[in-house]
Design a protein around this motif. Structure first.
Motif, PDB file in Angstrom:
ATOM      1  N   SER A  74      13.135   4.833  -3.851  1.00 23.05           N
ATOM      2  CA  SER A  74      13.970   6.015  -4.287  1.00 23.05           C
ATOM      3  C   SER A  74      13.264   6.789  -5.212  1.00 23.05           C
ATOM      4  N   ASP A  75      12.102   6.230  -5.989  1.00 23.81           N
ATOM      5  CA  ASP A  75      11.473   7.309  -6.860  1.00 23.81           C
ATOM      6  C   ASP A  75      10.696   8.242  -6.016  1.00 23.81           C
ATOM      7  N   TYR A  76      10.399   7.816  -4.818  1.00 25.30           N
ATOM      8  CA  TYR A  76       9.550   8.989  -3.975  1.00 25.30           C
ATOM      9  C   TYR A  76      10.291   9.581  -2.892  1.00 25.30           C
ATOM     10  N   LYS A  77      11.569   9.545  -3.327  1.00 24.61           N
ATOM     11  CA  LYS A  77      12.642  10.167  -2.161  1.00 24.61           C
ATOM     12  C   LYS A  77      12.337  11.625  -1.763  1.00 24.61           C
ATOM     13  N   VAL A  78      11.836  12.528  -2.545  1.00 25.98           N
ATOM     14  CA  VAL A  78      11.295  13.822  -2.211  1.00 25.98           C
ATOM     15  C   VAL A  78      10.278  13.724  -1.046  1.00 25.98           C
ATOM     16  N   THR A  79       9.320  13.108  -1.352  1.00 20.52           N
ATOM     17  CA  THR A  79       8.302  12.962  -0.248  1.00 20.52           C
ATOM     18  C   THR A  79       8.916  12.136   0.875  1.00 20.52           C
ATOM     19  N   LEU A  80       9.409  11.153   0.883  1.00 20.81           N
ATOM     20  CA  LEU A  80       9.823  10.388   2.033  1.00 20.81           C
ATOM     21  C   LEU A  80      10.623  11.132   2.806  1.00 20.81           C
TER      22      LEU A  80
ATOM     23  N   LEU B 133      16.194   8.785   5.600  1.00 21.72           N
ATOM     24  CA  LEU B 133      15.863   7.763   4.390  1.00 21.72           C
ATOM     25  C   LEU B 133      16.681   6.994   3.867  1.00 21.72           C
ATOM     26  N   ASP B 134      18.013   7.629   3.543  1.00 24.49           N
ATOM     27  CA  ASP B 134      19.155   6.859   3.046  1.00 24.49           C
ATOM     28  C   ASP B 134      19.703   5.623   4.098  1.00 24.49           C
ATOM     29  N   VAL B 135      19.675   5.853   5.423  1.00 26.29           N
ATOM     30  CA  VAL B 135      19.906   4.825   6.235  1.00 26.29           C
ATOM     31  C   VAL B 135      18.764   3.820   6.318  1.00 26.29           C
ATOM     32  N   HIS B 136      17.505   4.023   6.103  1.00 24.47           N
ATOM     33  CA  HIS B 136      16.613   3.023   6.184  1.00 24.47           C
ATOM     34  C   HIS B 136      16.877   2.019   5.169  1.00 24.47           C
ATOM     35  N   LEU B 137      17.304   2.926   3.950  1.00 27.61           N
ATOM     36  CA  LEU B 137      17.380   1.974   2.605  1.00 27.61           C
ATOM     37  C   LEU B 137      18.479   0.922   3.057  1.00 27.61           C
ATOM     38  N   ILE B 138      19.791   1.657   3.705  1.00 24.94           N
ATOM     39  CA  ILE B 138      20.819   0.701   3.795  1.00 24.94           C
ATOM     40  C   ILE B 138      20.643  -0.575   4.746  1.00 24.94           C
TER      41      ILE B 138
ATOM     42  N   SER C  10      -1.845  14.376   7.512  1.00 20.41           N
ATOM     43  CA  SER C  10      -0.908  14.037   8.547  1.00 20.41           C
ATOM     44  C   SER C  10      -1.012  12.510   8.767  1.00 20.41           C
ATOM     45  N   ARG C  11      -2.198  11.785   8.611  1.00 24.29           N
ATOM     46  CA  ARG C  11      -2.402  10.225   8.865  1.00 24.29           C
ATOM     47  C   ARG C  11      -1.697   9.473   7.728  1.00 24.29           C
ATOM     48  N   LEU C  12      -1.781  10.155   6.384  1.00 23.14           N
ATOM     49  CA  LEU C  12      -1.080   9.617   5.393  1.00 23.14           C
ATOM     50  C   LEU C  12       0.515   9.468   5.502  1.00 23.14           C
ATOM     51  N   GLY C  13       1.011  10.445   6.136  1.00 26.23           N
ATOM     52  CA  GLY C  13       2.278  10.567   6.344  1.00 26.23           C
ATOM     53  C   GLY C  13       2.755   9.499   7.580  1.00 26.23           C
ATOM     54  N   GLU C  14       1.795   9.374   8.525  1.00 23.40           N
ATOM     55  CA  GLU C  14       2.253   8.454   9.629  1.00 23.40           C
ATOM     56  C   GLU C  14       2.028   6.881   9.072  1.00 23.40           C
ATOM     57  N   ALA C  15       0.999   6.709   8.125  1.00 19.78           N
ATOM     58  CA  ALA C  15       0.628   5.510   7.593  1.00 19.78           C
ATOM     59  C   ALA C  15       2.088   5.199   7.029  1.00 19.78           C
ATOM     60  N   ALA C  16       2.701   6.027   6.111  1.00 22.01           N
ATOM     61  CA  ALA C  16       3.651   5.870   5.201  1.00 22.01           C
ATOM     62  C   ALA C  16       5.063   5.368   6.155  1.00 22.01           C
ATOM     63  N   ARG C  17       5.187   6.200   7.449  1.00 23.43           N
ATOM     64  CA  ARG C  17       6.372   5.691   8.152  1.00 23.43           C
ATOM     65  C   ARG C  17       5.944   4.302   8.883  1.00 23.43           C
TER      66      ARG C  17
ATOM     67  N   LYS D  51       0.772  -1.048   0.031  1.00 16.69           N
ATOM     68  CA  LYS D  51       0.002  -0.209   0.052  1.00 16.69           C
ATOM     69  C   LYS D  51       0.749   1.301   0.028  1.00 16.69           C
ATOM     70  N   LEU D  52       2.298   1.114   0.263  1.00 20.45           N
ATOM     71  CA  LEU D  52       3.031   2.256   0.407  1.00 20.45           C
ATOM     72  C   LEU D  52       2.798   3.543  -0.631  1.00 20.45           C
ATOM     73  N   PHE D  53       3.091   2.918  -1.846  1.00 18.39           N
ATOM     74  CA  PHE D  53       3.376   3.852  -3.047  1.00 18.39           C
ATOM     75  C   PHE D  53       2.122   4.388  -3.215  1.00 18.39           C
ATOM     76  N   LYS D  54       0.922   3.897  -3.137  1.00 15.75           N
ATOM     77  CA  LYS D  54      -0.471   4.544  -3.336  1.00 15.75           C
ATOM     78  C   LYS D  54      -0.692   5.417  -2.392  1.00 15.75           C
ATOM     79  N   ILE D  55      -0.255   5.156  -1.101  1.00 15.62           N
ATOM     80  CA  ILE D  55      -0.561   6.020  -0.088  1.00 15.62           C
ATOM     81  C   ILE D  55       0.464   7.197  -0.285  1.00 15.62           C
ATOM     82  N   LEU D  56       1.325   7.075  -0.754  1.00 12.61           N
ATOM     83  CA  LEU D  56       2.515   8.301  -1.267  1.00 12.61           C
ATOM     84  C   LEU D  56       1.772   9.229  -2.188  1.00 12.61           C
ATOM     85  N   ASP D  57       1.073   8.390  -3.027  1.00 14.09           N
ATOM     86  CA  ASP D  57       0.510   9.250  -4.323  1.00 14.09           C
ATOM     87  C   ASP D  57      -0.435   9.949  -3.680  1.00 14.09           C
TER      88      ASP D  57
END
Length: 607
Positions: free
Chosen positions: A369-375, A409-414, A323-330, A284-290
């Protein structure tokens, strides 16, 4: 100024259009016919209203005003209905003749008022607008915005008539009836526009019961529809309310606007709210980010369209959903990390090829990484590693001090790559053959490296320093594979144990030599048979490993054969011991790691 009507004449005009007393009045609408008749009726209403302010008001006058208000309510409703068409979303992206340029006036104009030189028309304008100030206030009431694209929902002549009626209903104390009629008709129009836009009436429970595949399509449709609703549909409804009601009374335009769009707006945002509080899962992450991106983009427009105190609840709802969408993404990112760490499959993938988990995780973080600006805006803390997990054998170590210059975010990916490798190392232990376990690790870490290298965004986020570590790991796995497989094979090609000395003769033990050749042949044939069905999907890596094998195996075999061939060939049945030429071994190595069984045994060398 136009002369006022005698009260008796005004009463007769009102009674003539009493739809409860006259069939002719029931069948006809004043504002749908002759303009002079409509103006005369308004003049009669004005006269009745003026008479109400006198000291003595007859029952007859009271009755006349009630009849007039009932009639104006019907006329108001009829004008609204007859000029109401559902908004057509297919034309929203096209330049429209009805769009107000930023500097244009949004006030309604009398259809005939094209010249101030016509005194009679000017008098009519004064008749219909009690206050020129009210009309001019509409001109500047609506802010222009580059994203908001207003359209004229009702023609200007109809807007003009509606305003004239509204003024008289409000001044006679019929504000509530006016708002109810307006809201009822316009809300039906908005509902029809919603249907055209594909916005369904779904409760939060309805949304949460849908399969995710269905929701993905609905989210895509919602994002498109929400932009049209806020920027064009709701904005145009607000404009229409201001054209008709601004200056007529205190905040009446806003009351009518909310009467019209509050329900549809709540319906629209309930969908996004349902997604924001639904059960979290990685897909669901990417649609939530959309959704988050779309709503973020819309927030300035929402603040403009719903800028009043009475519409504050809409603004608050939209902000809370964001705000909740952001919290859901995290939350999803955190749960994804845990799912990668705990992915439980124990059945080894055949041939040591790339595990489905590896493909899934790397494709997933490539999308991240395609959503890095938002994330980068949403992910503000680094993963919880290090001392918290100290001593826990079920969780890998990661020294965060190595990545102080990296974004959270970079550290999360690593970290995701670290826990993926940790999981893969665990899976490699389920292979009974140590060589295959090393090949499995090599394949999977090489795939991780290639995915990082293949995405400029991902490579920048992971960084070349950590990429070098990953490259070193798959090369170490390749070296470990070669040691586990080929050390024992090459051990057969050593000189030790073949020479004898003492007594009457010294030299090579032919029996030991024959046994050495037989052992080598058996071991190579077993490796060839087994490892031909192993798989290295990457053609370049496959070729590199074959070359590395050949560089060790072929010179050693050629040298051994050169030193001891004569001792075997001078005895009986040499073909039983020297079964393969150097060229045949070279060809056999080409069978390795293709993922398919060899079609025939190794050919014996030609006699």
């Amino acid at each position: 100024m136009m002369e006022s009507l005698p009260l008796e004449t005004a009463e007769k005009i009102i009674l003539r259009w009493d739809s409860t007393a006259s069939e002719d009045a029931r069948d006809k609408m004043i504002f749908a016919g002759d303009r002079d008749e409509a103006d005369l009726y308004l003049q009669a209403v004005d006269e009745i209203q003026r008479s109400l302010s006198s000291v003595s008001v007859s029952e007859k006058v009271n009755s006349a005003i009630q009849i007039a208000m009932a009639r104006l309510e019907d006329e108001f409703r009829n004008i609204l209905i007859s000029h109401t068409n559902p908004f057509d979303p297919t034309t929203e992206d096209e330049p429209s003749q009805t769009l107000d340029p930023p500097s244009s006036s949004s006030s309604p104009r009398h259809p005939h008022n094209d010249s101030d030189e016509n005194d009679e028309v000017s008098q009519t304008s004064l008749l219909r607008f009690h206050s020129e100030g009210a009309a001019s206030s509409v001109n500047s009431s609506y802010r222009s915005n580059s994203c908001i694209r207003e359209i004229d929902l009702i023609p200007s002549d109809a807007v003009y008539d509606l305003r004239c009626i509204a003024e008289r209903m409000v001044s006679s104390g019929y504000l509530r009836e006016c708002i109810q009629v307006y809201g009822s008709v316009r809300k039906s129009s908005v509902d029809a526009s919603f249907r055209k836009l594909g916005i369904e009436k779904l409760s939060i429970g309805d949304v949460q019961r849908l399969e995710w595949e269905q929701l993905e399509n609905k989210i895509r449709r919602w994002i498109r529809a929400a932009k049209v609703c806020v920027r064009t549909l709701f904005a145009s409804e607000k404009k229409l309310c201001e054209q008709i009601f601004d200056g007529v009374g205190t905040a009446i335009d806003d009351a009518c606007f909310m009467e019209t769009v509050k329900g549809p707006a709540i319906q629209l945002f309930n969908f996004a709210e349902a997604i924001s509080i639904s059960r979290r899962s990685p897909e669901k992450l990417f649609k939530i980010l959309d959704l988050h991106d779309a709503l973020t983009e819309l927030m300035p427009d929402i603040d403009i369209v719903f800028d009043s105190k009475s519409s504050e609840s809409i603004r608050v709802q939209a902000a809370e959903i964001l705000s909740r969408l952001g919290e859901a993404a995290r939350g999803i990112l955190s749960e994804f990390e845990n799912a990668v760490l705990r992915e439980p499959s124990r059945v080894p993938v055949p041939g040591g090829t790339i595990h489905p988990l590896t493909r899934y995780v790397m494709n997933y973080i490539s999308l991240i990484s395609d959503y890095k600006v938002t994330l980068n805006e949403l992910i503000v803390s680094k993963p919880s590693t290090g001392s918290r997990y100290s001593g826990d054998p079920g969780i890998p170590d990661l020294d965060l001090s190595e990545f102080e210059e990296k974004t959270p975010l970079d550290v999360h990916l690593i970290w995701i790559i670290v826990i993926l490798q940790f999981n893969l190392d665990g899976k490699s232990k389920h292979y009974k053959d140590a060589s295959l376990a090393h090949l499995f690790v090599m394949n999977n870490v090489h795939y991780i490296v290639q995915k990082v290298r293949g995405s400029p965004e991902l490579r920048e986020m992971i960084g070349d320093d950590y990429l070098k570590k990953l490259t070193g790991k798959f090369r170490q796995a390749a070296t470990s594979y070669q040691r586990a497989t080929w050390v024992r094979v090459l051990y057969c090609l050593r000189d030790e144990g073949l020479h004898v000395s003492g007594g009457f003769s010294s030299g090579v033990s032919k029996s030991a030599l024959r046994e050495r050749f037989k052992t080598f042949n058996a071991m190579f044939e077993e490796v060839h048979r087994t490892q031909a069905v192993w798989l290295i999907p990457d053609s370049q890596l496959r070729e590199e490993l074959r070359i590395s094998i050949s560089e060790k195996l072929i010179p050693a075999y050629r040298s051994f054969l050169g030193r001891f061939r004569s001792h075997i060939e001078s005895a009986r049945h040499p073909e039983n011991y020297i079964k393969y030429s150097v060229e045949e071994l070279e060809d056999a190595v080409l069978d390795f790691f293709e993922g398919t069984p060899v079609s025939q045994h190794l050919r014996r060398r030609s006699e």
